[in-house]
Design an enzyme around this catalytic site. Sequence first.
Site, PDB file in Angstrom:
ATOM      1  N   HIS A  48       7.491   2.934  -4.673  1.00  0.00           N
ATOM      2  CA  HIS A  48       7.547   1.475  -4.636  1.00  0.00           C
ATOM      3  C   HIS A  48       8.662   1.033  -5.570  1.00  0.00           C
ATOM      4  O   HIS A  48       8.994   1.722  -6.549  1.00  0.00           O
ATOM      5  CB  HIS A  48       6.221   0.869  -5.099  1.00  0.00           C
ATOM      6  CG  HIS A  48       5.114   1.047  -4.125  1.00  0.00           C
ATOM      7  ND1 HIS A  48       3.947   0.336  -4.212  1.00  0.00           N
ATOM      8  CD2 HIS A  48       4.985   1.851  -3.030  1.00  0.00           C
ATOM      9  CE1 HIS A  48       3.137   0.685  -3.222  1.00  0.00           C
ATOM     10  NE2 HIS A  48       3.748   1.609  -2.496  1.00  0.00           N
ATOM     11  N   GLU A  50       8.731  -1.117  -7.891  1.00  0.00           N
ATOM     12  CA  GLU A  50       8.300  -1.235  -9.285  1.00  0.00           C
ATOM     13  C   GLU A  50       8.305   0.114  -9.995  1.00  0.00           C
ATOM     14  O   GLU A  50       8.793   0.249 -11.115  1.00  0.00           O
ATOM     15  CB  GLU A  50       6.882  -1.818  -9.375  1.00  0.00           C
ATOM     16  CG  GLU A  50       6.711  -3.175  -8.743  1.00  0.00           C
ATOM     17  CD  GLU A  50       6.189  -3.113  -7.325  1.00  0.00           C
ATOM     18  OE1 GLU A  50       6.843  -2.473  -6.467  1.00  0.00           O
ATOM     19  OE2 GLU A  50       5.140  -3.708  -7.054  1.00  0.00           O
TER      20      GLU A  50
END
Length: 146
Positions: A48, A50
């Site tokens: 992801h 993040e």
Amino acid sequence: MARALKLAWLAAEHGEAPVGAVVLDAQTGRILGEAGNSPISQNDPTAHAEILALRQAAQAVGNYRLTDAILAVTLEPCLMCLGALVHARVKGLVFGAADPKAGAIVSRLEGPALPFLNHRFPVLHGVLADQCGGMLSRFFAERRKI
């Protein structure tokens, strides 16, 4: 958030869900890490935006604890990313669009307020939410046409 939107757009260009993330030094505003979503291209369910941005930032500062860092991301983080934010001890989180299906910050779970977590951080949400959410909506509308 503008830089995170650009990274989200680049992720979409590669067939990934358009999510972008930037980790900033809270004192200087310097970018420590940045990434777009890439679980498909990396064959990695943890890739992801993040997580990838946090990894870069940790390498940049030479520490897995990012106590002076703020993460800005276009979409509300999921449960996995919430865990990474807690373990990284981030100073704060800023996100654009809420994720009513899997958001673990305010939408489906008030993650940062869970009493058993050993780290808390402030959250600012709704920053450029229309642009962030619009990009996601257009991306998935196009995917449904295919």
